[in-house]
Design a protein around this motif. Structure first.
Motif, PDB file in Angstrom:
ATOM      1  N   SER A   7       0.839  -1.193   0.000  1.00 50.36           N
ATOM      2  CA  SER A   7       0.000   0.000   0.000  1.00 50.36           C
ATOM      3  C   SER A   7       0.877   1.247   0.000  1.00 50.36           C
ATOM      4  CB  SER A   7      -0.915   0.014   1.227  1.00 50.36           C
ATOM      5  OG  SER A   7      -1.494   1.293   1.428  1.00 50.36           O
ATOM      6  N   HIS A   8       0.667   2.107  -0.993  1.00 48.07           N
ATOM      7  CA  HIS A   8       1.426   3.357  -1.035  1.00 48.07           C
ATOM      8  C   HIS A   8       1.094   4.245   0.153  1.00 48.07           C
ATOM      9  CE1 HIS A   8       1.650   7.694  -2.180  1.00 48.07           C
ATOM     10  NE2 HIS A   8       2.897   7.331  -2.390  1.00 48.07           N
ATOM     11  N   ALA A   9      -0.170   4.254   0.584  1.00 47.16           N
ATOM     12  CA  ALA A   9      -0.574   5.110   1.695  1.00 47.16           C
ATOM     13  C   ALA A   9       0.154   4.730   2.986  1.00 47.16           C
ATOM     14  CB  ALA A   9      -2.084   5.034   1.897  1.00 47.16           C
ATOM     15  N   TYR A  10       0.167   3.437   3.308  1.00 47.25           N
ATOM     16  CA  TYR A  10       0.867   3.008   4.513  1.00 47.25           C
ATOM     17  C   TYR A  10       2.369   3.236   4.373  1.00 47.25           C
ATOM     18  CZ  TYR A  10      -3.316   0.835   6.473  1.00 47.25           C
ATOM     19  OH  TYR A  10      -4.550   0.628   7.006  1.00 47.25           O
ATOM     20  N   TYR A  11       2.904   3.025   3.189  1.00 42.11           N
ATOM     21  CA  TYR A  11       4.326   3.268   2.919  1.00 42.11           C
ATOM     22  C   TYR A  11       4.665   4.728   3.201  1.00 42.11           C
ATOM     23  CZ  TYR A  11       8.712   3.430   0.226  1.00 42.11           C
ATOM     24  OH  TYR A  11      10.023   3.598  -0.177  1.00 42.11           O
ATOM     25  N   PHE A  12       3.812   5.629   2.741  1.00 38.25           N
ATOM     26  CA  PHE A  12       4.006   7.063   2.956  1.00 38.25           C
ATOM     27  C   PHE A  12       4.120   7.373   4.445  1.00 38.25           C
ATOM     28  CE2 PHE A  12       2.018  11.122   4.043  1.00 38.25           C
ATOM     29  CZ  PHE A  12       2.708  12.028   3.253  1.00 38.25           C
ATOM     30  N   TYR A  13       3.201   6.834   5.250  1.00 39.79           N
ATOM     31  CA  TYR A  13       3.205   7.139   6.679  1.00 39.79           C
ATOM     32  C   TYR A  13       4.355   6.463   7.404  1.00 39.79           C
ATOM     33  CZ  TYR A  13      -1.249   9.388   5.937  1.00 39.79           C
ATOM     34  OH  TYR A  13      -2.229  10.237   5.498  1.00 39.79           O
ATOM     35  N   PHE A  35       5.414  17.553  -1.546  1.00 36.61           N
ATOM     36  CA  PHE A  35       6.637  17.188  -2.267  1.00 36.61           C
ATOM     37  C   PHE A  35       7.134  15.820  -1.804  1.00 36.61           C
ATOM     38  CE2 PHE A  35       6.954  21.926  -1.502  1.00 36.61           C
ATOM     39  CZ  PHE A  35       6.343  22.259  -2.690  1.00 36.61           C
ATOM     40  N   PHE A  36       7.025  15.587  -0.507  1.00 37.80           N
ATOM     41  CA  PHE A  36       7.449  14.298   0.036  1.00 37.80           C
ATOM     42  C   PHE A  36       6.607  13.157  -0.535  1.00 37.80           C
ATOM     43  CE2 PHE A  36       6.808  11.054   3.409  1.00 37.80           C
ATOM     44  CZ  PHE A  36       8.071  10.491   3.369  1.00 37.80           C
ATOM     45  N   ALA A  37       5.320  13.407  -0.769  1.00 35.23           N
ATOM     46  CA  ALA A  37       4.443  12.376  -1.333  1.00 35.23           C
ATOM     47  C   ALA A  37       4.934  11.920  -2.707  1.00 35.23           C
ATOM     48  CB  ALA A  37       3.013  12.893  -1.417  1.00 35.23           C
ATOM     49  N   VAL A  38       5.480  12.843  -3.478  1.00 28.62           N
ATOM     50  CA  VAL A  38       6.025  12.482  -4.797  1.00 28.62           C
ATOM     51  C   VAL A  38       7.245  11.584  -4.630  1.00 28.62           C
ATOM     52  CG1 VAL A  38       7.021  13.384  -6.934  1.00 28.62           C
ATOM     53  CG2 VAL A  38       5.155  14.624  -5.804  1.00 28.62           C
ATOM     54  N   ASP A  39       8.131  11.947  -3.697  1.00 27.13           N
ATOM     55  CA  ASP A  39       9.300  11.105  -3.429  1.00 27.13           C
ATOM     56  C   ASP A  39       8.881   9.721  -2.938  1.00 27.13           C
ATOM     57  OD1 ASP A  39      11.438  12.879  -4.069  1.00 27.13           O
ATOM     58  OD2 ASP A  39      11.094  13.957  -2.189  1.00 27.13           O
ATOM     59  N   ALA A  40       7.873   9.688  -2.052  1.00 27.47           N
ATOM     60  CA  ALA A  40       7.417   8.409  -1.496  1.00 27.47           C
ATOM     61  C   ALA A  40       6.796   7.529  -2.569  1.00 27.47           C
ATOM     62  CB  ALA A  40       6.428   8.662  -0.365  1.00 27.47           C
ATOM     63  N   MET A  41       6.034   8.124  -3.475  1.00 22.74           N
ATOM     64  CA  MET A  41       5.418   7.339  -4.536  1.00 22.74           C
ATOM     65  C   MET A  41       6.483   6.721  -5.451  1.00 22.74           C
ATOM     66  SD  MET A  41       2.446   8.424  -7.273  1.00 22.74           S
ATOM     67  CE  MET A  41       1.261   8.552  -5.926  1.00 22.74           C
ATOM     68  N   ALA A  83       9.649   6.043  -4.694  1.00 20.72           N
ATOM     69  CA  ALA A  83      10.380   5.008  -3.966  1.00 20.72           C
ATOM     70  C   ALA A  83       9.535   3.750  -3.785  1.00 20.72           C
ATOM     71  CB  ALA A  83      10.823   5.550  -2.610  1.00 20.72           C
ATOM     72  N   PHE A  84       8.233   3.945  -3.595  1.00 18.24           N
ATOM     73  CA  PHE A  84       7.324   2.803  -3.416  1.00 18.24           C
ATOM     74  C   PHE A  84       7.311   1.937  -4.671  1.00 18.24           C
ATOM     75  CE2 PHE A  84       2.980   1.124  -4.057  1.00 18.24           C
ATOM     76  CZ  PHE A  84       2.897   0.280  -2.953  1.00 18.24           C
ATOM     77  N   TYR A  85       7.188   2.554  -5.831  1.00 20.16           N
ATOM     78  CA  TYR A  85       7.126   1.784  -7.074  1.00 20.16           C
ATOM     79  C   TYR A  85       8.480   1.214  -7.473  1.00 20.16           C
ATOM     80  CZ  TYR A  85       2.304   3.166  -7.715  1.00 20.16           C
ATOM     81  OH  TYR A  85       0.947   3.316  -7.537  1.00 20.16           O
ATOM     82  N   LEU A  86       9.551   1.806  -6.950  1.00 18.45           N
ATOM     83  CA  LEU A  86      10.884   1.235  -7.169  1.00 18.45           C
ATOM     84  C   LEU A  86      11.224   0.177  -6.124  1.00 18.45           C
ATOM     85  CD1 LEU A  86      12.939   4.424  -8.124  1.00 18.45           C
ATOM     86  CD2 LEU A  86      12.170   2.584  -9.641  1.00 18.45           C
ATOM     87  N   LYS A  87      10.276  -0.045  -5.177  1.00 19.86           N
ATOM     88  CA  LYS A  87      10.385  -1.095  -4.165  1.00 19.86           C
ATOM     89  C   LYS A  87      11.531  -0.861  -3.170  1.00 19.86           C
ATOM     90  CE  LYS A  87       8.350  -4.598  -7.209  1.00 19.86           C
ATOM     91  NZ  LYS A  87       7.013  -4.385  -6.642  1.00 19.86           N
ATOM     92  N   PRO A 105      12.805   0.007   0.545  1.00 20.34           N
ATOM     93  CA  PRO A 105      12.229  -0.043   1.891  1.00 20.34           C
ATOM     94  C   PRO A 105      11.932   1.370   2.380  1.00 20.34           C
ATOM     95  CG  PRO A 105      14.197  -1.420   1.738  1.00 20.34           C
ATOM     96  CD  PRO A 105      14.148  -0.604   0.473  1.00 20.34           C
ATOM     97  N   PRO A 106      10.946   1.541   3.251  1.00 26.02           N
ATOM     98  CA  PRO A 106      10.627   2.881   3.757  1.00 26.02           C
ATOM     99  C   PRO A 106      11.856   3.562   4.352  1.00 26.02           C
ATOM    100  CG  PRO A 106       8.937   1.320   4.425  1.00 26.02           C
ATOM    101  CD  PRO A 106      10.037   0.512   3.810  1.00 26.02           C
ATOM    102  N   GLY A 107      12.081   4.783   3.932  1.00 22.89           N
ATOM    103  CA  GLY A 107      13.197   5.555   4.454  1.00 22.89           C
ATOM    104  C   GLY A 107      14.472   5.464   3.660  1.00 22.89           C
ATOM    105  N   GLN A 108      14.499   4.618   2.630  1.00 24.17           N
ATOM    106  CA  GLN A 108      15.731   4.429   1.878  1.00 24.17           C
ATOM    107  C   GLN A 108      15.676   5.003   0.465  1.00 24.17           C
ATOM    108  OE1 GLN A 108      17.455   0.501   2.118  1.00 24.17           O
ATOM    109  NE2 GLN A 108      16.772   0.212   4.224  1.00 24.17           N
ATOM    110  N   GLY A 109      14.580   5.645   0.131  1.00 23.74           N
ATOM    111  CA  GLY A 109      14.476   6.272  -1.173  1.00 23.74           C
ATOM    112  C   GLY A 109      15.076   7.673  -1.163  1.00 23.74           C
ATOM    113  N   SER A 110      15.102   8.289  -2.305  1.00 26.37           N
ATOM    114  CA  SER A 110      15.644   9.639  -2.446  1.00 26.37           C
ATOM    115  C   SER A 110      14.597  10.691  -2.082  1.00 26.37           C
ATOM    116  CB  SER A 110      16.108   9.862  -3.892  1.00 26.37           C
ATOM    117  OG  SER A 110      16.371  11.226  -4.125  1.00 26.37           O
ATOM    118  N   LEU A 111      15.038  11.781  -1.451  1.00 23.84           N
ATOM    119  CA  LEU A 111      14.180  12.928  -1.144  1.00 23.84           C
ATOM    120  C   LEU A 111      14.458  14.067  -2.116  1.00 23.84           C
ATOM    121  CD1 LEU A 111      14.351  12.947   2.765  1.00 23.84           C
ATOM    122  CD2 LEU A 111      12.414  12.268   1.340  1.00 23.84           C
ATOM    123  N   ARG A 112      14.720  13.703  -3.343  1.00 22.90           N
ATOM    124  CA  ARG A 112      15.136  14.673  -4.346  1.00 22.90           C
ATOM    125  C   ARG A 112      14.103  15.780  -4.543  1.00 22.90           C
ATOM    126  NH1 ARG A 112      16.135  11.624  -9.583  1.00 22.90           N
ATOM    127  NH2 ARG A 112      17.564  10.588  -8.138  1.00 22.90           N
TER     128      ARG A 112
END
Length: 351
Positions: free
Chosen positions: A129-135, A285-291, A293-297, A299-306
């Motif tokens: 779930s992208h929503a739970y991933y975001f939180y 802006f963070f929601a875009v980064d989270a989305m 990272a979520f689709y690139l699989k 783990p939460p917190g390890q994606g880019s905050l570009r």
């Protein structure tokens, strides 16, 4: 008997179904001398009786109902230097989670340092779930108003008393209030372990319903609109046994309370809320980064905050002024009317 290294404070209210699993999980913790302190707020489902007969490293007390009151009462019974506040549905997958957390915080000069764990939701539905991933990712950022009680609070007892404990006049968000007051005198540290919490409330009441209500509560807490919390308690009790949280009564209450205010006070309230929204626009802006990272699989917190790192400074530069506050206030006012209209239409359709 020697004092334990850590006291774990757990408030209870009708959580009989969670207790055995919680105790089993805590027994698995290694290399840490801890004592559990359960504080029951008047359970009627056998929680207190079960604990009084169970064998575990700890004690059981009763207090007036209210999470803040219960946790403060638990601290009064604590003998350890370190305190950990946990929810009864919290679980650790790492058997050395507490040991590693204490080792991180027990550093020279860390008297004002407190810790929170990396949050993970336990869900009945296993589909990502992208929503739970975001939180989950947002909870790891440590930014203002992203630290809540379901992440666990680990801190020295001395620091707790300096903050005068949890605010007992707050019926909700006492954990967020405590976290923000601690931020003013100390620093939060993300601990090197993951804590999982049950998504049962979101799954029962609805994720978007709970988050929408949470947004209202966070905003009104920040601007100090106490009248909402006084009146909202009655609204919430009317449907706290429903399968799905009904949001429309809260919007109706906001409209009713605003109508009773003089025009000037009404404008000032919207103005303060607009300022709150402006400061928290970084989440878009963070929601875009989270989305991404979520689709690139990742783990939460390890994606880019570009996107966040690029656009948040620009947003602050453009909006941190009178015009920006006016725009944020106007946008919030429009949002409220649109959402309220949508809720009314949705309510009429589902009748």
């Amino acid at each position: 008997m020697r004092k334990p290294e850590l006291n774990i404070i757990v408030p209870l209210l009708n959580e009989r179904s969670e207790i055995a699993s919680f105790l089993t999980n805590m027994v698995e913790q290694q290399d840490v001398d801890y004592e559990l302190i359960f504080v029951d707020g008047g359970s009627t489902d056998g929680s207190l009786e079960y604990l009084q007969q169970a064998v575990f490293p700890g004690r059981v007390f009763s207090s007036e109902v209210g999470r803040a009151r219960q946790m403060n009462a638990g601290v009064q019974q604590a003998e350890a230097e370190w305190l950990l506040f946990l929810h009864i549905d919290s679980r650790f997958s790492d058997p050395r989670a507490l040991r590693r957390a204490l080792d991180m915080l027990q550093q020279p000069g860390s008297i004002n340092l407190a810790g929170h764990f990396a949050l993970k939701f336990r869900r009945r539905e296993k589909t990502p779930s992208h929503a739970y991933y975001f939180y989950e990712w947002k909870a790891r950022l440590g930014r203002p108003e992203t630290i809540h009680g379901d992440q666990g609070f680990l801190l020295r007892k001395e620091l707790f008393f300096r903050l005068n404990g949890f605010s007992e006049d707050m019926t909700v968000m006492e954990d967020t209030d405590f976290a923000e007051r601690l931020r003013e005198v100390g620093q939060w540290q993300l601990l090197p372990a993951e804590i999982s919490t049950s998504a049962r409330r979101f799954e029962t009441e609805g994720l978007w319903q709970r988050q929408l209500l949470g947004a209202l509560i966070m905003c009104f807490r920040d601007v100090g609109w106490q009248q909402f919390f006084v009146e909202a308690a009655g609204v919430y009790r009317q449907q706290n046994k429903a399968d799905q949280l009904q949001i429309r009564p809260f919007f109706a209450l906001v409209r009713q309370l605003l109508k009773a205010l003089p025009v000037k006070e009404r404008f000032l309230l919207w103005w303060r809320c607009g300022g709150y929204v402006r400061r928290h626009a970084w989440q878009l802006f963070f929601a875009v980064d989270a989305m991404r990272a979520f689709y690139l699989k990742f783990p939460p917190g390890q994606g880019s905050l570009r996107v966040t790192n690029c656009f948040e400074p620009l947003w602050n530069l453009l909006s941190d002024n009178l015009f920006g506050r006016l725009v944020a206030t106007f946008a919030l006012r429009c949002w409220f009317e649109i959402v309220d209209l949508w809720l009314r239409v949705r309510e009429a359709i589902t009748r």
